[in-house]
Design a protein around this motif. Structure first.
Motif, PDB file in Angstrom:
ATOM      1  N   VAL A  25      31.064 -13.120   4.159  1.00  0.00           N
ATOM      2  CA  VAL A  25      30.451 -11.997   4.813  1.00  0.00           C
ATOM      3  C   VAL A  25      29.823 -11.154   3.899  1.00  0.00           C
ATOM      4  N   GLY A  26      30.036 -11.533   2.865  1.00  0.00           N
ATOM      5  CA  GLY A  26      29.256 -10.645   1.485  1.00  0.00           C
ATOM      6  C   GLY A  26      27.847 -11.316   1.354  1.00  0.00           C
ATOM      7  N   VAL A  27      27.824 -12.168   1.262  1.00  0.00           N
ATOM      8  CA  VAL A  27      25.987 -13.390   1.614  1.00  0.00           C
ATOM      9  C   VAL A  27      25.793 -12.341   2.812  1.00  0.00           C
ATOM     10  N   TYR A  28      25.692 -13.236   4.428  1.00  0.00           N
ATOM     11  CA  TYR A  28      25.362 -12.058   5.375  1.00  0.00           C
ATOM     12  C   TYR A  28      25.200 -10.946   4.424  1.00  0.00           C
ATOM     13  N   GLY A  29      25.832  -9.940   4.068  1.00  0.00           N
ATOM     14  CA  GLY A  29      25.809  -8.534   4.571  1.00  0.00           C
ATOM     15  C   GLY A  29      24.504  -8.256   3.394  1.00  0.00           C
ATOM     16  N   VAL A  30      24.378  -8.938   2.120  1.00  0.00           N
ATOM     17  CA  VAL A  30      22.998  -9.058   2.206  1.00  0.00           C
ATOM     18  C   VAL A  30      22.058  -9.555   2.264  1.00  0.00           C
ATOM     19  N   PHE A  31      21.440 -10.936   3.477  1.00  0.00           N
ATOM     20  CA  PHE A  31      21.062 -11.106   4.308  1.00  0.00           C
ATOM     21  C   PHE A  31      20.312  -9.617   5.084  1.00  0.00           C
ATOM     22  N   LEU A  32      21.426  -8.805   5.516  1.00  0.00           N
ATOM     23  CA  LEU A  32      21.546  -8.041   6.719  1.00  0.00           C
ATOM     24  C   LEU A  32      20.564  -7.079   5.907  1.00  0.00           C
ATOM     25  N   LEU A  33      21.394  -6.404   4.884  1.00  0.00           N
ATOM     26  CA  LEU A  33      20.092  -5.691   3.700  1.00  0.00           C
ATOM     27  C   LEU A  33      18.514  -5.458   3.766  1.00  0.00           C
ATOM     28  N   PHE A  34      18.937  -7.505   2.924  1.00  0.00           N
ATOM     29  CA  PHE A  34      17.539  -7.298   2.609  1.00  0.00           C
ATOM     30  C   PHE A  34      16.365  -7.729   4.297  1.00  0.00           C
ATOM     31  N   CYS A  35      17.036  -8.600   5.340  1.00  0.00           N
ATOM     32  CA  CYS A  35      16.190  -8.422   6.361  1.00  0.00           C
ATOM     33  C   CYS A  35      16.071  -6.915   7.304  1.00  0.00           C
ATOM     34  N   GLY A  36      16.425  -6.215   6.757  1.00  0.00           N
ATOM     35  CA  GLY A  36      17.045  -4.730   7.666  1.00  0.00           C
ATOM     36  C   GLY A  36      15.483  -3.929   6.342  1.00  0.00           C
ATOM     37  N   LEU A  37      15.946  -4.460   5.432  1.00  0.00           N
ATOM     38  CA  LEU A  37      14.459  -3.847   5.019  1.00  0.00           C
ATOM     39  C   LEU A  37      12.932  -3.849   5.243  1.00  0.00           C
ATOM     40  N   GLN A  38      12.639  -5.313   5.060  1.00  0.00           N
ATOM     41  CA  GLN A  38      11.350  -6.492   5.594  1.00  0.00           C
ATOM     42  C   GLN A  38      11.467  -5.432   7.177  1.00  0.00           C
ATOM     43  N   ALA A  39      12.556  -5.675   7.868  1.00  0.00           N
ATOM     44  CA  ALA A  39      11.964  -4.853   9.277  1.00  0.00           C
ATOM     45  C   ALA A  39      11.073  -3.600   9.313  1.00  0.00           C
ATOM     46  N   LEU A  40      11.982  -2.705   7.930  1.00  0.00           N
ATOM     47  CA  LEU A  40      11.365  -1.756   8.048  1.00  0.00           C
ATOM     48  C   LEU A  40      10.442  -1.071   8.099  1.00  0.00           C
ATOM     49  N   LEU A  41       9.609  -1.907   6.383  1.00  0.00           N
ATOM     50  CA  LEU A  41       8.664  -2.664   6.024  1.00  0.00           C
ATOM     51  C   LEU A  41       7.540  -2.938   7.310  1.00  0.00           C
ATOM     52  N   HIS A  42       8.302  -3.475   8.288  1.00  0.00           N
ATOM     53  CA  HIS A  42       7.065  -3.832   9.044  1.00  0.00           C
ATOM     54  C   HIS A  42       6.609  -2.734  10.287  1.00  0.00           C
ATOM     55  N   LYS A  43       7.669  -2.050  10.221  1.00  0.00           N
ATOM     56  CA  LYS A  43       7.604  -0.792  11.990  1.00  0.00           C
ATOM     57  C   LYS A  43       6.819   0.013  10.683  1.00  0.00           C
ATOM     58  N   ARG A  44       6.735   0.447   9.433  1.00  0.00           N
ATOM     59  CA  ARG A  44       5.933   1.607   8.130  1.00  0.00           C
ATOM     60  C   ARG A  44       5.331   0.749   8.860  1.00  0.00           C
ATOM     61  N   GLN A  45       4.475   0.333   8.746  1.00  0.00           N
ATOM     62  CA  GLN A  45       3.167  -0.843   8.294  1.00  0.00           C
ATOM     63  C   GLN A  45       2.376  -0.673   9.883  1.00  0.00           C
ATOM     64  N   SER A  46       2.695  -0.920  10.956  1.00  0.00           N
ATOM     65  CA  SER A  46       2.744  -0.921  12.080  1.00  0.00           C
ATOM     66  C   SER A  46       1.868   0.785  12.241  1.00  0.00           C
ATOM     67  N   ARG A  47       3.400   1.551  12.308  1.00  0.00           N
ATOM     68  CA  ARG A  47       2.001   2.891  12.011  1.00  0.00           C
ATOM     69  C   ARG A  47       1.616   3.669  11.343  1.00  0.00           C
ATOM     70  N   GLN A  48       1.216   2.660  10.590  1.00  0.00           N
ATOM     71  CA  GLN A  48       0.028   3.028   9.806  1.00  0.00           C
ATOM     72  C   GLN A  48      -1.509   2.116  10.234  1.00  0.00           C
ATOM     73  N   GLY A  49      -1.557   1.693  11.065  1.00  0.00           N
ATOM     74  CA  GLY A  49      -2.242   1.383  11.870  1.00  0.00           C
ATOM     75  C   GLY A  49      -3.238   0.035  11.608  1.00  0.00           C
ATOM     76  N   GLU A  50      -2.637  -0.277  10.746  1.00  0.00           N
ATOM     77  CA  GLU A  50      -2.629  -1.851  10.604  1.00  0.00           C
ATOM     78  C   GLU A  50      -2.977  -3.204  11.597  1.00  0.00           C
ATOM     79  N   ILE A  51      -4.047  -4.175  10.701  1.00  0.00           N
ATOM     80  CA  ILE A  51      -3.943  -5.553  11.918  1.00  0.00           C
ATOM     81  C   ILE A  51      -3.100  -6.214  11.360  1.00  0.00           C
ATOM     82  N   ALA A  52      -2.423  -6.808  12.615  1.00  0.00           N
ATOM     83  CA  ALA A  52      -1.178  -7.892  11.912  1.00  0.00           C
ATOM     84  C   ALA A  52      -1.868  -9.554  12.911  1.00  0.00           C
ATOM     85  N   LEU A  53      -1.142  -9.874  12.047  1.00  0.00           N
ATOM     86  CA  LEU A  53      -1.840 -11.641  12.670  1.00  0.00           C
ATOM     87  C   LEU A  53      -0.700 -12.070  13.111  1.00  0.00           C
ATOM     88  N   ARG A  54      -0.718 -12.800  14.164  1.00  0.00           N
ATOM     89  CA  ARG A  54       0.504 -13.393  14.639  1.00  0.00           C
ATOM     90  C   ARG A  54       0.103 -15.014  15.308  1.00  0.00           C
TER      91      ARG A  54
END
Length: 88
Positions: free
Chosen positions: A59-88
């Motif tokens: 459970v602790g390991v998954y908690g660390v994954f959740l923290l890391f991935c949550g921060l990654q998702a927040l970085l993506h949200k912040r980048q999309s608000r700044q108008g950067e073009i994302a290649l998918r």
């Protein structure tokens, strides 16, 4: 700061981590309290506390994954608000 994983992978990791934390927490608590469905058979482990500790470690390991991935998702949200073009 730039994200390391894609937005899809970050959100997938968040969903999987939340489900794993919920399910493993329930299983770990059943082992910790010696619930008869987990400890009632001859083939089940004798010391439920040790098994519960291992499950709560996962459970602790998954908690660390959740923290890391949550921060990654927040970085993506912040980048999309700044108008950067994302290649998918």
């Amino acid at each position: 700061m730039k994200p390391v994983v894609s937005a899809f992978n970050a959100w997938t990791c968040i969903v999987i981590s939340v489900f794993a934390i919920v399910i493993l927490s329930a299983i770990g608590s059943m082992f910790a309290h010696g619930h008869h469905t987990m400890m009632g058979s001859d083939e089940d482990p004798k010391d439920g506390g040790k098994v519960a500790a291992a499950v709560f470690g996962a459970v602790g390991v998954y908690g660390v994954f959740l923290l890391f991935c949550g921060l990654q998702a927040l970085l993506h949200k912040r980048q999309s608000r700044q108008g950067e073009i994302a290649l998918r």
